[in-house]
Design a protein around this motif. Structure first.
Motif, PDB file in Angstrom:
ATOM      1  N   LEU A  82      18.199 -14.649  55.940  1.00 39.64           N
ATOM      2  CA  LEU A  82      18.150 -13.256  55.494  1.00 39.64           C
ATOM      3  C   LEU A  82      19.494 -12.779  54.951  1.00 39.64           C
ATOM      4  O   LEU A  82      19.534 -12.045  53.956  1.00 39.64           O
ATOM      5  CB  LEU A  82      17.680 -12.351  56.634  1.00 39.64           C
ATOM      6  CG  LEU A  82      16.222 -12.563  57.055  1.00 39.64           C
ATOM      7  CD1 LEU A  82      15.937 -11.822  58.363  1.00 39.64           C
ATOM      8  CD2 LEU A  82      15.253 -12.152  55.961  1.00 39.64           C
ATOM      9  N   LEU A  83      20.593 -13.196  55.573  1.00 42.65           N
ATOM     10  CA  LEU A  83      21.903 -12.831  55.046  1.00 42.65           C
ATOM     11  C   LEU A  83      22.137 -13.459  53.672  1.00 42.65           C
ATOM     12  O   LEU A  83      22.674 -12.797  52.770  1.00 42.65           O
ATOM     13  CB  LEU A  83      23.021 -13.243  56.015  1.00 42.65           C
ATOM     14  CG  LEU A  83      23.190 -12.367  57.243  1.00 42.65           C
ATOM     15  CD1 LEU A  83      24.214 -12.977  58.201  1.00 42.65           C
ATOM     16  CD2 LEU A  83      23.598 -10.955  56.859  1.00 42.65           C
ATOM     17  N   CYS A  84      21.744 -14.713  53.514  1.00 40.86           N
ATOM     18  CA  CYS A  84      21.875 -15.368  52.202  1.00 40.86           C
ATOM     19  C   CYS A  84      21.054 -14.636  51.146  1.00 40.86           C
ATOM     20  O   CYS A  84      21.531 -14.412  50.030  1.00 40.86           O
ATOM     21  CB  CYS A  84      21.445 -16.831  52.291  1.00 40.86           C
ATOM     22  SG  CYS A  84      22.610 -17.893  53.156  1.00 40.86           S
ATOM     23  N   VAL A  85      19.835 -14.272  51.478  1.00 35.61           N
ATOM     24  CA  VAL A  85      18.982 -13.536  50.538  1.00 35.61           C
ATOM     25  C   VAL A  85      19.622 -12.197  50.188  1.00 35.61           C
ATOM     26  O   VAL A  85      19.658 -11.803  49.017  1.00 35.61           O
ATOM     27  CB  VAL A  85      17.567 -13.330  51.126  1.00 35.61           C
ATOM     28  CG1 VAL A  85      16.772 -12.327  50.305  1.00 35.61           C
ATOM     29  CG2 VAL A  85      16.821 -14.659  51.205  1.00 35.61           C
ATOM     30  N   ALA A  86      20.125 -11.483  51.190  1.00 36.34           N
ATOM     31  CA  ALA A  86      20.732 -10.174  50.940  1.00 36.34           C
ATOM     32  C   ALA A  86      21.938 -10.290  50.015  1.00 36.34           C
ATOM     33  O   ALA A  86      22.068  -9.525  49.052  1.00 36.34           O
ATOM     34  CB  ALA A  86      21.123  -9.512  52.261  1.00 36.34           C
TER      35      ALA A  86
END
Length: 119
Positions: A82-86
């Motif tokens: 999720l951090l990578c996507v954000a």
């Protein structure tokens, strides 16, 4: 944790769709979605295919988050994915199109918030 899992699943599905658009469907559906002409499609196809692989890797991390039996491992994959996507969504909004922020970053941040809230 049900809401977090639903949101993680939604982000996963978004990235499976993006993966498909940028790889196997780029010359057909991807062309239409990205509004490209034939010359642009041919010039961009190799780079988009590579970019699509990265979106596939993000989807894989989120799939592990949803399917892994060990909660700590599942949580680590969820946070990482999720951090990578954000971050990728923020970069895409700054460099490509503002809409990417809403398609990628907002759902990822909502999923992270639900995950940390335990809902």
């Amino acid at each position: 944790m049900l809401l977090a899992r639903i949101l993680i699943g939604a982000v996963l599905l978004i990235h499976v769709y993006i993966f498909l658009l940028e790889t196997v469907l780029f010359r057909t559906r991807g062309r239409k979605v990205f509004g490209l002409n034939d010359a642009q499609v041919e010039a961009m196809a190799p780079a988009m295919s590579n970019q699509g692989c990265y979106n596939g890797f993000l989807a894989a991390a989120l799939a592990v988050a949803l399917l892994h039996g060990e909660p700590a491992v599942a949580n680590a994959f969820a946070v990482f994915g999720l951090l990578c996507v954000a971050v990728a969504g923020i970069w895409g909004a700054l460099t490509v199109q503002k809409r990417i922020l809403y398609v990628q970053t907002v759902p990822a941040v909502l999923a992270l918030a639900a995950l940390y809230a335990g809902i």
